[in-house]
Design a protein around this motif. Structure first.
Motif, PDB file in Angstrom:
ATOM      1  N   THR A  84       0.803  -1.214   0.000  1.00 19.38           N
ATOM      2  CA  THR A  84       0.000   0.000   0.000  1.00 19.38           C
ATOM      3  C   THR A  84       0.841   1.272   0.000  1.00 19.38           C
ATOM      4  N   ALA A  85       2.114   1.188   0.455  1.00 12.29           N
ATOM      5  CA  ALA A  85       2.955   2.384   0.340  1.00 12.29           C
ATOM      6  C   ALA A  85       3.247   2.629  -1.129  1.00 12.29           C
ATOM      7  N   LEU A  86       3.464   3.900  -1.475  1.00 11.52           N
ATOM      8  CA  LEU A  86       3.513   4.257  -2.900  1.00 11.52           C
ATOM      9  C   LEU A  86       4.599   3.496  -3.662  1.00 11.52           C
ATOM     10  N   LEU A  87       5.798   3.387  -3.041  1.00  7.58           N
ATOM     11  CA  LEU A  87       6.904   2.805  -3.799  1.00  7.58           C
ATOM     12  C   LEU A  87       7.115   1.316  -3.549  1.00  7.58           C
ATOM     13  N   ASP A  88       6.305   0.715  -2.673  1.00 12.94           N
ATOM     14  CA  ASP A  88       6.413  -0.738  -2.459  1.00 12.94           C
ATOM     15  C   ASP A  88       5.957  -1.485  -3.698  1.00 12.94           C
ATOM     16  N   GLY A  89       6.633  -2.592  -3.965  1.00 15.84           N
ATOM     17  CA  GLY A  89       6.219  -3.409  -5.108  1.00 15.84           C
ATOM     18  C   GLY A  89       6.291  -2.642  -6.405  1.00 15.84           C
ATOM     19  N   PHE A  90       7.343  -1.838  -6.540  1.00 16.95           N
ATOM     20  CA  PHE A  90       7.488  -0.943  -7.700  1.00 16.95           C
ATOM     21  C   PHE A  90       7.372  -1.710  -9.017  1.00 16.95           C
ATOM     22  N   HIS A  91       8.134  -2.827  -9.113  1.00 16.85           N
ATOM     23  CA  HIS A  91       8.142  -3.550 -10.388  1.00 16.85           C
ATOM     24  C   HIS A  91       6.758  -4.113 -10.714  1.00 16.85           C
ATOM     25  N   ILE A 216      -0.416 -13.544 -18.937  1.00 17.76           N
ATOM     26  CA  ILE A 216       0.803 -12.738 -18.944  1.00 17.76           C
ATOM     27  C   ILE A 216       1.329 -12.488 -17.538  1.00 17.76           C
ATOM     28  N   HIS A 217       0.411 -12.179 -16.610  1.00 13.82           N
ATOM     29  CA  HIS A 217       0.862 -11.907 -15.245  1.00 13.82           C
ATOM     30  C   HIS A 217       1.428 -13.176 -14.603  1.00 13.82           C
ATOM     31  N   LEU A 218       0.634 -14.255 -14.720  1.00 13.47           N
ATOM     32  CA  LEU A 218       0.953 -15.436 -13.921  1.00 13.47           C
ATOM     33  C   LEU A 218       2.027 -16.301 -14.561  1.00 13.47           C
ATOM     34  N   ASN A 219       1.990 -16.431 -15.876  1.00 11.72           N
ATOM     35  CA  ASN A 219       2.912 -17.371 -16.503  1.00 11.72           C
ATOM     36  C   ASN A 219       4.122 -16.729 -17.153  1.00 11.72           C
ATOM     37  N   LEU A 220       4.057 -15.422 -17.382  1.00 17.09           N
ATOM     38  CA  LEU A 220       5.215 -14.786 -18.008  1.00 17.09           C
ATOM     39  C   LEU A 220       6.058 -14.049 -16.979  1.00 17.09           C
ATOM     40  N   PHE A 221       5.408 -13.143 -16.225  1.00  9.95           N
ATOM     41  CA  PHE A 221       6.192 -12.294 -15.329  1.00  9.95           C
ATOM     42  C   PHE A 221       6.458 -12.945 -13.982  1.00  9.95           C
ATOM     43  N   ASN A 222       5.491 -13.768 -13.489  1.00  8.55           N
ATOM     44  CA  ASN A 222       5.722 -14.384 -12.183  1.00  8.55           C
ATOM     45  C   ASN A 222       6.991 -15.230 -12.138  1.00  8.55           C
ATOM     46  N   PRO A 223       7.212 -16.129 -13.126  1.00  8.09           N
ATOM     47  CA  PRO A 223       8.467 -16.901 -13.101  1.00  8.09           C
ATOM     48  C   PRO A 223       9.698 -16.002 -13.174  1.00  8.09           C
ATOM     49  N   LEU A 224       9.601 -14.936 -13.969  1.00  6.58           N
ATOM     50  CA  LEU A 224      10.715 -13.986 -14.079  1.00  6.58           C
ATOM     51  C   LEU A 224      11.045 -13.388 -12.721  1.00  6.58           C
ATOM     52  N   PHE A 225      10.004 -12.845 -12.074  1.00  6.53           N
ATOM     53  CA  PHE A 225      10.207 -12.195 -10.782  1.00  6.53           C
ATOM     54  C   PHE A 225      10.707 -13.186  -9.745  1.00  6.53           C
ATOM     55  N   GLU A 226      10.178 -14.400  -9.803  1.00  4.73           N
ATOM     56  CA  GLU A 226      10.615 -15.428  -8.865  1.00  4.73           C
ATOM     57  C   GLU A 226      12.098 -15.708  -9.039  1.00  4.73           C
ATOM     58  N   TRP A 228      14.342 -13.713  -9.978  1.00  6.11           N
ATOM     59  CA  TRP A 228      15.153 -12.655  -9.400  1.00  6.11           C
ATOM     60  C   TRP A 228      14.923 -12.505  -7.906  1.00  6.11           C
ATOM     61  N   GLY A 229      14.009 -13.308  -7.373  1.00  7.09           N
ATOM     62  CA  GLY A 229      13.740 -13.233  -5.948  1.00  7.09           C
ATOM     63  C   GLY A 229      12.887 -12.040  -5.552  1.00  7.09           C
ATOM     64  N   TRP A 230      12.077 -11.498  -6.504  1.00  5.13           N
ATOM     65  CA  TRP A 230      11.195 -10.380  -6.181  1.00  5.13           C
ATOM     66  C   TRP A 230       9.804 -10.897  -5.838  1.00  5.13           C
TER      67      TRP A 230
END
Lengths: 424, 202
Positions: A84-91, A216-226, A228-230
């Protein structure tokens, strides 16, 4: 580099009169000012031609795009009670926003430019990138969840009926971007008004309803972020208790300024981290663009200033009347809510549809401010007034010009007669 | 007074006879080529609407209704009587215009007498009956409706003067463009639709 590009352009130039040449010409004049010279008569040609002018407006809008994109993601996660803070979870917010904005942007341009290119070829003139500005404005005034087919229909209507029927760029009577929005507004009202539509990616804004993620959210970016440990998109997240998604204006309509400040702080409203159309929320960034346009001499400060004046006068009158809680909202707080500044900076100042005489500009701007505030506060059917007020005044702009010119002519004839009489 | 004002605003802007009901289109489209003639015709329509509405109200109330002087329901005569009143008023306007502004009289041509069959005028009178206005309300409605019609015709005339210099596709020049414009203006006038002046109880 520049030479290379020119050589490249010269090499690929297609045969004149073909559709490919129209396309080529459009891109060529986008990169270089054409070196036509005027034959006969004395003219000064400036490098600042129509295309360069258009690009300045697009540049002025970029900050709104940046924050607008990010804000879509931010609102989405605020509704879910995560980051909920503005800059949290930026990516996450940035990616989420991009996934929403990019298709809107692309569809707007493909449809609008497609029609424009076709007509340029058909009528045998160069491509007029009039649509670049409308195309940059349209995504900013749409709700983030607008279905793309609806957007395509609206853009096609606006470009076709609103512009090409009148003869193309610079001939339209009503603002093309606003016409696209008003089309959606009257044809599919549930997609562009109410409390549900301003926050994207939720099944509904009721507590407990699920977030709506795609492949796109779940199968493309989620593995990517995972990798990188985000942090990642969580498909199981639901809307938090007590969330409404209502915009400040609809809150103010229900219970005045107090009702607004219960939900949003003034700094949130100022910086634009609130639900709303994509690009209209952040006031300082819009004003930055407005100042840029005034300095470069593209937008008229007369219209901006008089529109502000009109809105202030009307809200003071409404304050004095004070029959509903909304009317009692102090005039300076009215400007924290809604899209006043966006309409003022980018919509009302459109040089094609506004009045073109100086006195006419004062009148035109003032009446927009005046009528817009009436629609916002007094009309229960519409949440915000600027779009409709500007269209309303677009209709009357030629009339204002006509009478300003007439009165000028009358004055001059009188002066000339007086002088002639004095000499005689 | 408040009620008078409400009906005036409503008739002029919110329920504009041309742009909300599409009444009186024929002269609206035909005479809107220049602002000057549009202005003249607009004034004539304000006058005729403002005069015929109260006269028709009196006829409806004292001649045609059951409580009138004849004591029977004569409403089947409504159309013919209303038209007769309108025709005579238009005749009056025509004489006045011819006397005081021959140039305008010539510019308006056949459309001046044709106000008689301008649907906005008869439509206004019939709206007045179906909405059960009283005398002062019918005056307000007549003047407001006329003013709305006047605004619409001078606005479109100014736009048509402006787009004379535009590169409009040949097939759309003239009436085609005027119809498209009227539609777009109708959208713009929808901005005020939904405001109920009476809801704020002034």
């Amino acid at each position: 580099m520049k030479k290379r590009l020119l050589q490249f352009f010269n090499k690929i130039e297609p045969k004149k009169g073909s559709f490919a040449h129209t396309l080529y010409d459009g891109f060529f004049t986008f990169a270089f000012t054409p070196n036509h010279t005027t034959k006969g008569g004395v003219h000064i040609r400036d490098g600042m031609d129509l295309k360069r002018t258009m690009v300045y407006v697009v540049l002025a809008l970029q900050l709104c795009y940046l924050l607008g994109t990010y804000n879509i993601g931010h609102q989405h996660f605020v509704a879910l009670g995560q980051h909920t803070a503005l800059l949290d979870g930026f990516h996450l917010k940035l990616i989420y926003g991009l996934i929403q904005v990019l298709p809107i942007f692309v569809v707007t341009h493909v449809v609008g430019l497609g029609i424009e290119f076709y007509y340029a070829y058909k009528k045998g003139h160069g491509i007029e990138e009039g649509f670049l500005v409308s195309g940059a404005l349209i995504p900013l005034i749409m709700p983030p969840d607008i279905p793309l087919w609806m957007l395509a229909v609206a853009v096609a209507f606006a470009v076709w009926i609103g512009k090409e029927a009148f003869g193309g760029t610079g001939m339209n009577i009503l603002n093309v971007a606003l016409l696209a929005r008003v089309f959606v507004f009257f044809a599919y009202p549930t997609y562009i008004s109410g409390d549900e539509v301003w926050v994207s990616g939720l099944e509904s804004t009721l507590a407990g309803s699920a977030a709506d993620y795609g492949w796109i959210h779940l199968n493309l970016f989620n593995p990517l972020f995972e990798g990188w440990g985000w942090s990642t998109f969580n498909a199981a997240s639901t809307v938090v208790d007590g969330y409404t998604g209502a915009t400040p204006l609809s809150l103010a309509f229900q219970g005045g300024w107090e009702n607004v400040t219960n939900t949003y702080t003034t700094s949130q409203m100022l910086w634009g981290t609130i639900p709303g159309s994509i690009g209209e929320t952040s006031k300082p960034l819009i004003l930055f663009g407005a100042v840029f346009l005034i300095i470069t001499g593209i937008a008229s400060w007369r219209i901006m200033f008089s529109m502000l004046l009109g809105a202030v006068v009307m809200s003071l009158l409404l304050n004095a009347w004070g029959a509903t809680p909304f009317m009692e909202v102090p005039w300076y707080y009215q400007f924290y809510m809604g899209s006043f500044f966006f309409a003022m900076a980018f919509m009302a100042t459109d040089p094609v549809t506004a009045s073109s005489t100086n006195l006419g500009k004062w009148l035109y701007g003032f009446l927009i401010g005046f009528i817009g505030m009436i629609i916002r506060v007094l009309n229960p059917a519409y949440p915000e007034g600027w779009m409709l007020a500007i269209l309303f005044m677009n209709v009357f702009a030629p009339l204002i010009d006509h009478y300003v010119l007439e009165s000028n002519m009358k004055k001059r004839v009188k002066r000339a007669k007086a002088r002639a009489a004095a000499q005689a | 007074m408040g009620e008078f004002f409400n009906i005036f605003i409503k008739a002029a802007f919110i329920e504009n006879l041309v742009l909300a009901y599409f009444l009186g289109m024929c002269s609206y489209l035909a005479v809107s080529k220049t602002v000057k003639t549009a202005f003249g015709l607009g004034l004539a329509v304000i006058f005729v609407l403002g005069i015929t509405m109260p006269i028709n109200w009196l006829i409806q109330e004292y001649l045609l209704s059951e409580t009138g002087v004849f004591g029977t329901d004569l409403t089947f005569l409504r159309f013919i009587l209303f038209i007769a009143v309108i025709a005579s008023m238009v005749q009056l306007v025509e004489m006045v215009v011819e006397k005081f502004s021959p140039a305008l009289y010539n510019a308006l041509g056949i459309f001046l007498p044709l106000i008689t069959v301008n649907c906005a005028i008869l439509g206004g009178s019939l709206f007045m009956v179906s909405r059960e206005y009283n005398f002062s309300e019918s005056v307000a409605f007549g003047l407001g409706g006329g003013f709305g019609w006047f605004l619409a015709i001078i606005a479109i005339a100014a736009i048509r003067e402006k787009i004379r210099y535009s590169n409009v596709p040949p097939a759309l020049r003239g009436l085609g463009m005027a119809f498209i414009l009227t539609g777009l203006m109708g959208i713009a006038f929808m901005s005020l639709l939904g405001i109920d002046p009476a809801a704020f109880g002034n």
